[in-house]
Design a protein around this motif. Sequence first.
Motif, PDB file in Angstrom:
ATOM      1  N   ALA A  85       9.907   5.752   5.376  1.00  0.00           N
ATOM      2  CA  ALA A  85       9.887   6.738   4.297  1.00  0.00           C
ATOM      3  C   ALA A  85       8.482   6.978   3.756  1.00  0.00           C
ATOM      4  N   ARG A  86       7.567   6.042   3.981  1.00  0.00           N
ATOM      5  CA  ARG A  86       6.182   6.260   3.554  1.00  0.00           C
ATOM      6  C   ARG A  86       5.418   7.082   4.584  1.00  0.00           C
ATOM      7  N   LEU A  87       5.622   6.777   5.857  1.00  0.00           N
ATOM      8  CA  LEU A  87       4.917   7.513   6.908  1.00  0.00           C
ATOM      9  C   LEU A  87       5.467   8.921   7.108  1.00  0.00           C
ATOM     10  N   LEU A  88       6.784   9.056   7.046  1.00  0.00           N
ATOM     11  CA  LEU A  88       7.440  10.348   7.274  1.00  0.00           C
ATOM     12  C   LEU A  88       8.398  10.599   6.113  1.00  0.00           C
ATOM     13  N   PRO A  89       7.915  11.129   5.016  1.00  0.00           N
ATOM     14  CA  PRO A  89       8.745  11.235   3.810  1.00  0.00           C
ATOM     15  C   PRO A  89      10.012  12.060   3.974  1.00  0.00           C
ATOM     16  N   VAL A  90      10.059  12.964   4.943  1.00  0.00           N
ATOM     17  CA  VAL A  90      11.303  13.694   5.181  1.00  0.00           C
ATOM     18  C   VAL A  90      12.006  13.202   6.445  1.00  0.00           C
ATOM     19  N   GLY A  91      11.601  12.035   6.929  1.00  0.00           N
ATOM     20  CA  GLY A  91      12.300  11.409   8.043  1.00  0.00           C
ATOM     21  C   GLY A  91      11.737  11.713   9.406  1.00  0.00           C
ATOM     22  N   ARG A  92      11.197  12.895   9.564  1.00  0.00           N
ATOM     23  CA  ARG A  92      10.573  13.305  10.818  1.00  0.00           C
ATOM     24  C   ARG A  92       9.641  14.469  10.509  1.00  0.00           C
ATOM     25  N   GLY A  93       8.761  14.774  11.453  1.00  0.00           N
ATOM     26  CA  GLY A  93       7.889  15.925  11.225  1.00  0.00           C
ATOM     27  C   GLY A  93       6.566  15.560  10.580  1.00  0.00           C
ATOM     28  N   LYS A  94       6.302  16.108   9.387  1.00  0.00           N
ATOM     29  CA  LYS A  94       4.993  15.997   8.751  1.00  0.00           C
ATOM     30  C   LYS A  94       4.673  14.552   8.388  1.00  0.00           C
ATOM     31  N   ILE A  95       3.442  14.123   8.757  1.00  0.00           N
ATOM     32  CA  ILE A  95       2.988  12.755   8.532  1.00  0.00           C
ATOM     33  C   ILE A  95       2.283  12.665   7.183  1.00  0.00           C
ATOM     34  N   ASN A  96       2.556  11.589   6.455  1.00  0.00           N
ATOM     35  CA  ASN A  96       1.877  11.305   5.193  1.00  0.00           C
ATOM     36  C   ASN A  96       0.571  10.574   5.493  1.00  0.00           C
ATOM     37  N   GLN A  97      -0.548  11.257   5.367  1.00  0.00           N
ATOM     38  CA  GLN A  97      -1.836  10.686   5.730  1.00  0.00           C
ATOM     39  C   GLN A  97      -2.258   9.545   4.794  1.00  0.00           C
ATOM     40  N   GLN A  98      -1.756   9.542   3.550  1.00  0.00           N
ATOM     41  CA  GLN A  98      -2.031   8.404   2.672  1.00  0.00           C
ATOM     42  C   GLN A  98      -1.450   7.121   3.271  1.00  0.00           C
ATOM     43  N   ALA A  99      -0.280   7.232   3.853  1.00  0.00           N
ATOM     44  CA  ALA A  99       0.347   6.059   4.476  1.00  0.00           C
ATOM     45  C   ALA A  99      -0.434   5.615   5.698  1.00  0.00           C
ATOM     46  N   VAL A 100      -0.877   6.559   6.495  1.00  0.00           N
ATOM     47  CA  VAL A 100      -1.664   6.218   7.685  1.00  0.00           C
ATOM     48  C   VAL A 100      -2.922   5.463   7.272  1.00  0.00           C
ATOM     49  N   ALA A 101      -3.606   5.952   6.240  1.00  0.00           N
ATOM     50  CA  ALA A 101      -4.824   5.298   5.777  1.00  0.00           C
ATOM     51  C   ALA A 101      -4.522   3.886   5.276  1.00  0.00           C
ATOM     52  N   PHE A 102      -3.433   3.731   4.534  1.00  0.00           N
ATOM     53  CA  PHE A 102      -3.064   2.416   4.014  1.00  0.00           C
ATOM     54  C   PHE A 102      -2.800   1.434   5.143  1.00  0.00           C
ATOM     55  N   TYR A 103      -1.972   1.821   6.102  1.00  0.00           N
ATOM     56  CA  TYR A 103      -1.634   0.893   7.182  1.00  0.00           C
ATOM     57  C   TYR A 103      -2.829   0.614   8.090  1.00  0.00           C
ATOM     58  N   ASN A 104      -3.699   1.587   8.269  1.00  0.00           N
ATOM     59  CA  ASN A 104      -4.927   1.327   9.038  1.00  0.00           C
ATOM     60  C   ASN A 104      -5.788   0.268   8.344  1.00  0.00           C
ATOM     61  N   GLN A 105      -5.910   0.368   7.025  1.00  0.00           N
ATOM     62  CA  GLN A 105      -6.686  -0.623   6.287  1.00  0.00           C
ATOM     63  C   GLN A 105      -6.089  -2.026   6.442  1.00  0.00           C
ATOM     64  N   VAL A 106      -4.771  -2.116   6.322  1.00  0.00           N
ATOM     65  CA  VAL A 106      -4.104  -3.420   6.423  1.00  0.00           C
ATOM     66  C   VAL A 106      -4.313  -4.022   7.802  1.00  0.00           C
ATOM     67  N   ILE A 107      -4.063  -3.235   8.846  1.00  0.00           N
ATOM     68  CA  ILE A 107      -4.206  -3.737  10.213  1.00  0.00           C
ATOM     69  C   ILE A 107      -5.646  -4.150  10.494  1.00  0.00           C
ATOM     70  N   ASP A 108      -6.592  -3.319  10.077  1.00  0.00           N
ATOM     71  CA  ASP A 108      -8.000  -3.632  10.332  1.00  0.00           C
ATOM     72  C   ASP A 108      -8.439  -4.899   9.597  1.00  0.00           C
ATOM     73  N   GLU A 109      -7.959  -5.086   8.364  1.00  0.00           N
ATOM     74  CA  GLU A 109      -8.342  -6.269   7.602  1.00  0.00           C
ATOM     75  C   GLU A 109      -7.708  -7.533   8.189  1.00  0.00           C
ATOM     76  N   LEU A 110      -6.460  -7.442   8.635  1.00  0.00           N
ATOM     77  CA  LEU A 110      -5.842  -8.593   9.300  1.00  0.00           C
ATOM     78  C   LEU A 110      -6.678  -9.016  10.505  1.00  0.00           C
ATOM     79  N   LEU A 111      -7.045  -8.060  11.320  1.00  0.00           N
ATOM     80  CA  LEU A 111      -7.830  -8.368  12.518  1.00  0.00           C
ATOM     81  C   LEU A 111      -9.206  -8.920  12.147  1.00  0.00           C
ATOM     82  N   ALA A 112      -9.815  -8.377  11.098  1.00  0.00           N
ATOM     83  CA  ALA A 112     -11.124  -8.866  10.672  1.00  0.00           C
ATOM     84  C   ALA A 112     -11.060 -10.323  10.209  1.00  0.00           C
ATOM     85  N   GLN A 113      -9.888 -10.735   9.688  1.00  0.00           N
ATOM     86  CA  GLN A 113      -9.720 -12.107   9.227  1.00  0.00           C
ATOM     87  C   GLN A 113      -9.170 -13.029  10.321  1.00  0.00           C
TER      88      GLN A 113
END
Length: 467
Positions: free
Chosen positions: A83-111
């Motif tokens: 629901a964060r990545l695809l607020p209507v279930g399919r179709g348009k992507i929420n770029q705020q969510a993409v940025a958030f998850y990219n930060q989390v994944i990158d920080e995990l790997l950095a640590q």
Amino acid sequence: MHYAFPHDFWWGSASSAPQTEGNSLGGGKSATIWDHWFALQPERFFQQVGPRDTSTFYQHWREDIALLKQTGHNSFRTSLSWARLLPVGRGKINQQAVAFYNQVIDELLAQGITPFINLFHFDMPQVLQDLGGWENRLVVEAYTEYAALCFGLFGDRVKYWFTFNEPIVPVEGGYLYDFHYPNVVDFERAATVAYHTMLAHAGAVRRYREMGRDGEIGIILNLTPSYPRSQHPADLQAAKNADLLFNRSFLDPALRGRYPQALVDLLEQYGQRPESRPGDSEVLAAGVVDLLGINYYQPRRVQCRSNQVNPDSPFMPEWFFEAYQMPGRKMNPWRGWEIYERGIYDILTDLRVNYNNPRCYISENGMGVEDELRFLHDGRIEDDYRIDFVREHLIWVHRALQEGSRCLGYHIWTFIDNWSWSNAYKNRYGLVQLDLATQRRTVKKSGSWFAEVARRHGFHKEVNDGQ
């Protein structure tokens, strides 16, 4: 005695987006079934604490990942919010969510922490639940699209993917026993939800492999061993029935690509088999996993029914067995669950002997305690009970490894005290204490102990204390 684990063993914990992120209606995210249900019936949630008030990982992800490192994690499993990545279930992507998850994944790997990413943890977007949720094959298609989107966005860095966590829980909670939304009690609809979930799983696995990503994909199942009251044939059959309905109904399609014939026959006999369509069997066959996650908390003890089933009553799993309260069982007095450490070994042995010894890991195992502040001393939760719980389970994992199990790691539930569905914060499971009022995080005694076990890849236990 010293219990040594392989130096590439995964030490870590598990969590989920809906239980930790918070900001459940912010950052472009739409409502899930939990937001919707809480708005309808807040009184069904402990102390009326809902999904907005979870452990604020959305704001404190960098601090929390530093604490993962401090508590010895070399791996960490969480989920993405559909629901964060695809607020209507399919179709348009929420770029705020993409940025958030990219930060989390990158920080995990950095640590130096390997991310294990799960795609669905009970949190159906409400816009899709309004279409029928897992009862509707259109939602199965939407899930496959969502999975492919995630593989494309994050698959260059995420090498371990999981399609579902405990897929039987929405079936039990939402369609059999009324502890999850949509609060239906109907076995036929429950069977359809279970079947469509495994079609969605297999469709995602197939898409992952078609995309040629460099990694592995699996599923996380809560495998609860079923133990009979006695060796009487009727009790043995009751245990087989429970195992068939609650374990093998997901385990067999995940590891063998097909359902057990005994389950198909049982559902057909009682007119409960869900509708299948041409091509379904080929989809299921493509869903055999690379890696199995195993969640284990407590055993299931059963006996044959003491009375005949009323044929006019709703069809339920309990037509085929009933619960057995074993005298003298060891209990978690603060949670009300039986503690049976050997169960984790029995699961791994069953997989080794009967399922060709798949690559697997313990993806959840933990001890919940109500009112844990009673154990607060000098500013720290002195949770020796949790240390004992984890250590005793790890001893049985070690034995399974010695006998040839391909178990690759152990993840505790959970890293930080988090929100747990309608129970909210009633039971605390974390290695890290969360003060809800201040959001202050404090490592418990178990967190320091776990860090040392992970650093040493093992622990020592005196042989004169019961082992």
